[in-house]
Design a protein around this motif. Structure first.
Motif, PDB file in Angstrom:
ATOM      1  N   VAL A 298       0.845  -1.190   0.000  1.00  0.00           N
ATOM      2  CA  VAL A 298       0.000   0.000   0.000  1.00  0.00           C
ATOM      3  C   VAL A 298       0.879   1.237   0.000  1.00  0.00           C
ATOM      4  CG1 VAL A 298      -1.638   1.365   1.377  1.00  0.00           C
ATOM      5  CG2 VAL A 298      -1.969  -1.102   1.122  1.00  0.00           C
ATOM      6  N   SER A 299       0.492   2.234  -0.788  1.00  0.00           N
ATOM      7  CA  SER A 299       1.193   3.514  -0.787  1.00  0.00           C
ATOM      8  C   SER A 299       0.248   4.619  -0.349  1.00  0.00           C
ATOM      9  CB  SER A 299       1.738   3.852  -2.181  1.00  0.00           C
ATOM     10  OG  SER A 299       2.777   2.977  -2.551  1.00  0.00           O
ATOM     11  N   VAL A 300       0.808   5.611   0.335  1.00  0.00           N
ATOM     12  CA  VAL A 300       0.086   6.843   0.641  1.00  0.00           C
ATOM     13  C   VAL A 300       0.830   7.975  -0.045  1.00  0.00           C
ATOM     14  CG1 VAL A 300      -0.602   8.469   2.429  1.00  0.00           C
ATOM     15  CG2 VAL A 300      -0.853   6.011   2.825  1.00  0.00           C
ATOM     16  N   ILE A 301       0.123   8.697  -0.893  1.00  0.00           N
ATOM     17  CA  ILE A 301       0.722   9.819  -1.609  1.00  0.00           C
ATOM     18  C   ILE A 301      -0.008  11.099  -1.242  1.00  0.00           C
ATOM     19  CG2 ILE A 301       1.577   8.457  -3.552  1.00  0.00           C
ATOM     20  CD1 ILE A 301      -0.844   9.250  -5.141  1.00  0.00           C
ATOM     21  N   GLY A 302       0.642  12.217  -1.508  1.00  0.00           N
ATOM     22  CA  GLY A 302       0.033  13.504  -1.231  1.00  0.00           C
ATOM     23  C   GLY A 302       1.033  14.606  -1.526  1.00  0.00           C
ATOM     24  N   ASP A 303       0.534  15.802  -1.702  1.00  0.00           N
ATOM     25  CA  ASP A 303       1.406  16.930  -1.993  1.00  0.00           C
ATOM     26  C   ASP A 303       2.122  17.390  -0.726  1.00  0.00           C
ATOM     27  OD1 ASP A 303       0.569  16.864  -4.645  1.00  0.00           O
ATOM     28  OD2 ASP A 303      -1.125  18.197  -4.251  1.00  0.00           O
ATOM     29  N   SER A 304       3.059  18.282  -0.870  1.00  0.00           N
ATOM     30  CA  SER A 304       3.797  18.815   0.277  1.00  0.00           C
ATOM     31  C   SER A 304       2.830  19.459   1.268  1.00  0.00           C
ATOM     32  CB  SER A 304       4.825  19.853  -0.180  1.00  0.00           C
ATOM     33  OG  SER A 304       5.793  19.262  -1.013  1.00  0.00           O
ATOM     34  N   GLY A 305       3.056  19.182   2.564  1.00  0.00           N
ATOM     35  CA  GLY A 305       2.209  19.757   3.600  1.00  0.00           C
ATOM     36  C   GLY A 305       0.960  18.979   3.898  1.00  0.00           C
ATOM     37  N   ALA A 306       0.764  17.833   3.218  1.00  0.00           N
ATOM     38  CA  ALA A 306      -0.459  17.055   3.430  1.00  0.00           C
ATOM     39  C   ALA A 306      -0.446  16.286   4.745  1.00  0.00           C
ATOM     40  CB  ALA A 306      -0.676  16.089   2.262  1.00  0.00           C
ATOM     41  N   GLY A 307       0.756  16.028   5.294  1.00  0.00           N
ATOM     42  CA  GLY A 307       0.867  15.273   6.540  1.00  0.00           C
ATOM     43  C   GLY A 307       1.544  13.931   6.394  1.00  0.00           C
ATOM     44  N   LYS A 308       2.255  13.709   5.272  1.00  0.00           N
ATOM     45  CA  LYS A 308       2.866  12.399   5.014  1.00  0.00           C
ATOM     46  C   LYS A 308       3.926  12.046   6.061  1.00  0.00           C
ATOM     47  CE  LYS A 308       4.342  13.204   0.833  1.00  0.00           C
ATOM     48  NZ  LYS A 308       3.956  14.631   0.752  1.00  0.00           N
ATOM     49  N   THR A 309       4.820  12.990   6.338  1.00  0.00           N
ATOM     50  CA  THR A 309       5.888  12.720   7.309  1.00  0.00           C
ATOM     51  C   THR A 309       5.305  12.467   8.697  1.00  0.00           C
ATOM     52  OG1 THR A 309       7.489  14.035   6.068  1.00  0.00           O
ATOM     53  CG2 THR A 309       7.960  13.657   8.395  1.00  0.00           C
ATOM     54  N   THR A 310       4.292  13.218   9.068  1.00  0.00           N
ATOM     55  CA  THR A 310       3.650  13.021  10.370  1.00  0.00           C
ATOM     56  C   THR A 310       2.989  11.652  10.440  1.00  0.00           C
ATOM     57  OG1 THR A 310       3.269  15.408  10.556  1.00  0.00           O
ATOM     58  CG2 THR A 310       1.968  13.975  11.993  1.00  0.00           C
ATOM     59  N   LEU A 311       2.337  11.228   9.374  1.00  0.00           N
ATOM     60  CA  LEU A 311       1.724   9.901   9.345  1.00  0.00           C
ATOM     61  C   LEU A 311       2.790   8.836   9.545  1.00  0.00           C
ATOM     62  CD1 LEU A 311      -0.647   7.968   8.834  1.00  0.00           C
ATOM     63  CD2 LEU A 311      -0.202   8.196   6.369  1.00  0.00           C
ATOM     64  N   PHE A 312       3.909   8.964   8.855  1.00  0.00           N
ATOM     65  CA  PHE A 312       5.029   8.032   8.994  1.00  0.00           C
ATOM     66  C   PHE A 312       5.484   7.957  10.453  1.00  0.00           C
ATOM     67  CE2 PHE A 312       9.629   7.353   9.150  1.00  0.00           C
ATOM     68  CZ  PHE A 312       9.789   6.211   8.383  1.00  0.00           C
ATOM     69  N   ARG A 313       5.614   9.098  11.094  1.00  0.00           N
ATOM     70  CA  ARG A 313       6.120   9.154  12.471  1.00  0.00           C
ATOM     71  C   ARG A 313       5.126   8.587  13.481  1.00  0.00           C
ATOM     72  NH1 ARG A 313      10.581  12.183  13.503  1.00  0.00           N
ATOM     73  NH2 ARG A 313       9.825  12.745  15.575  1.00  0.00           N
ATOM     74  N   THR A 314       3.850   8.747  13.232  1.00  0.00           N
ATOM     75  CA  THR A 314       2.857   8.183  14.167  1.00  0.00           C
ATOM     76  C   THR A 314       2.793   6.664  14.058  1.00  0.00           C
ATOM     77  OG1 THR A 314       1.068   8.558  12.558  1.00  0.00           O
ATOM     78  CG2 THR A 314       1.432  10.267  14.225  1.00  0.00           C
ATOM     79  N   ILE A 315       2.871   6.133  12.830  1.00  0.00           N
ATOM     80  CA  ILE A 315       2.846   4.673  12.652  1.00  0.00           C
ATOM     81  C   ILE A 315       4.103   4.055  13.249  1.00  0.00           C
ATOM     82  CG2 ILE A 315       2.841   2.792  10.958  1.00  0.00           C
ATOM     83  CD1 ILE A 315       1.293   4.692   9.086  1.00  0.00           C
ATOM     84  N   ASN A 316       5.223   4.715  13.046  1.00  0.00           N
ATOM     85  CA  ASN A 316       6.505   4.213  13.516  1.00  0.00           C
ATOM     86  C   ASN A 316       6.655   4.296  15.040  1.00  0.00           C
ATOM     87  OD1 ASN A 316       9.044   3.122  13.019  1.00  0.00           O
ATOM     88  ND2 ASN A 316      10.019   5.122  12.935  1.00  0.00           N
ATOM     89  N   GLY A 317       5.819   5.111  15.667  1.00  0.00           N
ATOM     90  CA  GLY A 317       5.905   5.261  17.115  1.00  0.00           C
ATOM     91  C   GLY A 317       6.756   6.419  17.567  1.00  0.00           C
ATOM     92  N   LEU A 318       7.176   7.279  16.639  1.00  0.00           N
ATOM     93  CA  LEU A 318       7.987   8.436  16.994  1.00  0.00           C
ATOM     94  C   LEU A 318       7.149   9.592  17.514  1.00  0.00           C
ATOM     95  CD1 LEU A 318      10.449   8.371  13.952  1.00  0.00           C
ATOM     96  CD2 LEU A 318      10.942   7.676  16.303  1.00  0.00           C
ATOM     97  N   GLU A 319       5.837   9.545  17.287  1.00  0.00           N
ATOM     98  CA  GLU A 319       4.918  10.557  17.801  1.00  0.00           C
ATOM     99  C   GLU A 319       3.731   9.879  18.474  1.00  0.00           C
ATOM    100  OE1 GLU A 319       5.647  13.639  17.818  1.00  0.00           O
ATOM    101  OE2 GLU A 319       7.066  13.950  16.166  1.00  0.00           O
ATOM    102  N   LYS A 320       3.220  10.502  19.540  1.00  0.00           N
ATOM    103  CA  LYS A 320       2.033  10.006  20.238  1.00  0.00           C
ATOM    104  C   LYS A 320       0.794  10.686  19.664  1.00  0.00           C
ATOM    105  CE  LYS A 320       4.452   9.128  24.604  1.00  0.00           C
ATOM    106  NZ  LYS A 320       4.508   9.424  26.058  1.00  0.00           N
TER     107      LYS A 320
END
Length: 353
Positions: free
Chosen positions: A44-66
């Motif tokens: 599965v891929s998640v795509i989106g333009d800059s500022g959409a929240g992709k990096t934040t989504l990555f960090r929440t799944i990975n456990g780097l953000e609560k």
């Protein structure tokens, strides 16, 4: 903490995100009411333009953000909630970062074995991964002695030897040149299919996502606004932002009755029926249109040669509305010329604004 099992555990997604909200320091939500489901052995891929929240989504799944609200589950086991959080190092998630995050002071072998302990070291599986990724001859080398493609393989090997339940990748091909990127992603897809990995790729590159994935999610303003097959999201996007982002499509306003749509450039056919006259937006791809010298109500504003075809940007002289037109064998059309628009394929789908 595990959700209630049912008769068929295969129905439990490998990764499940339900109504997730996240904000930094209590400010405006970066991710809002986001839900996503990745099945076992699915890419599965998640795509989106800059500022959409992709990096934040990555960090929440990975456990780097609560997270603030909602749930993240892996194999049915709770990973994150407003009241619960498993840290990144304790999640069974293999992570490949954009810059690979390899250690330059360690050789390749020590990089690959870095997260392994004697309790989770499977020698045969380790050797199988080394062989499959063809990195056996690199084990004694150091990271600064490797090419971009070799570094990518080492990062993948380091993630896979841990036998993660989910492989999470953040823009893993962005540092590679185009030819190598295409080659590596083909090889990667073959390898991950062969070993039955479940993969979530976070990327801005729609070509990458469409070529690799079983399902694609489009992230916009912190929400997944469409989640479907690559064919569906490309050929029949739900939203105008997806149409423009993925295929340079034209979003055209029109009036529809039954299946017929009247627009300022002509008539189109919808794949759904309207019993009453309605005003809608439709998705018209650049290759559904062509230029001609029969009329002169448009002017060619720009052109770009793309993969064997010419992409023209034309502007209607009276309204200023711009359209994208993609054609082959179009050398006679030049910037500044006045032209007309022909519709060569009338099928279109309705878009949400």
């Amino acid at each position: 903490m595990k959700i209630q099992d049912n008769e068929n555990s295969a129905l439990i997604p490998k990764l499940e995100i339900v109504n997730m909200h996240f904000s930094y320091n209590g400010a405006r939500d970066v991710l809002s009411n986001l839900s996503l489901s990745v099945q076992d052995k699915q890419f599965v891929s998640v795509i989106g333009d800059s500022g959409a929240g992709k990096t934040t989504l990555f960090r929440t799944i990975n456990g780097l953000e609560k997270i603030n609200q909602g749930y993240i589950r892996l194999d049915g086991f709770l990973q994150s909630a407003s009241f619960f959080h498993i840290p990144a190092e304790k999640r069974s998630i293999g992570t490949i970062f954009q810059d690979y995050a390899l250690f330059p002071h360690l050789n390749v072998e020590k990089n690959i074995k870095y997260a392994l302990q004697s309790s989770n070291f499977d020698k045969k599986f380790y050797e199988d991964i080394i062989s499959l990724l063809e990195v056996g001859d690199l084990l004694d080398r150091y990271i600064d002695e490797l090419s971009g493609g070799q570094k990518q393989r080492i990062a993948l090997a380091r993630s896979l030897v841990r036998k993660p339940k989910l492989l999470l990748m953040d823009e893993p091909f962005s540092n590679l040149d185009r030819n190598l990127r295409v080659q590596i992603r083909r090889e990667l897809k073959k390898i991950l299919t062969e070993i039955g990995s479940t993969v979530l790729l976070i990327t801005h590159d729609s070509e990458e996502a469409l070529s690799l994935s079983d399902k694609v999610g489009f992230l916009y303003a912190g929400e997944i606004i469409q989640f479907s097959t690559p064919q569906q999201i490309y050929n029949a996007p739900d939203h105008s932002v997806i149409a423009r982002s993925i295929s340079n499509s034209n979003v055209i306003f029109g009036e529809v009755y039954e299946k017929n749509v009247s627009t300022f450039i002509g008539k189109f056919l919808l794949n759904e029926n309207f019993d009453e006259t309605s005003k809608i937006y439709i998705n018209v791809k650049p290759n559904q249109l062509s230029l001609s010298f029969d009329e002169s109500n448009f002017v060619i504003k720009d052109k770009e040669f793309l993969e064997g075809s010419q992409l023209f940007v034309v502007k209607e002289i009276d309204s200023g509305i711009e359209l994208n037109v993609k054609m082959s064998n179009s050398e006679e059309f030049q910037i500044g010329q006045n032209v007309g628009i022909n519709i060569i394929k009338k099928e279109a789908n309705k878009l949400l604004e």
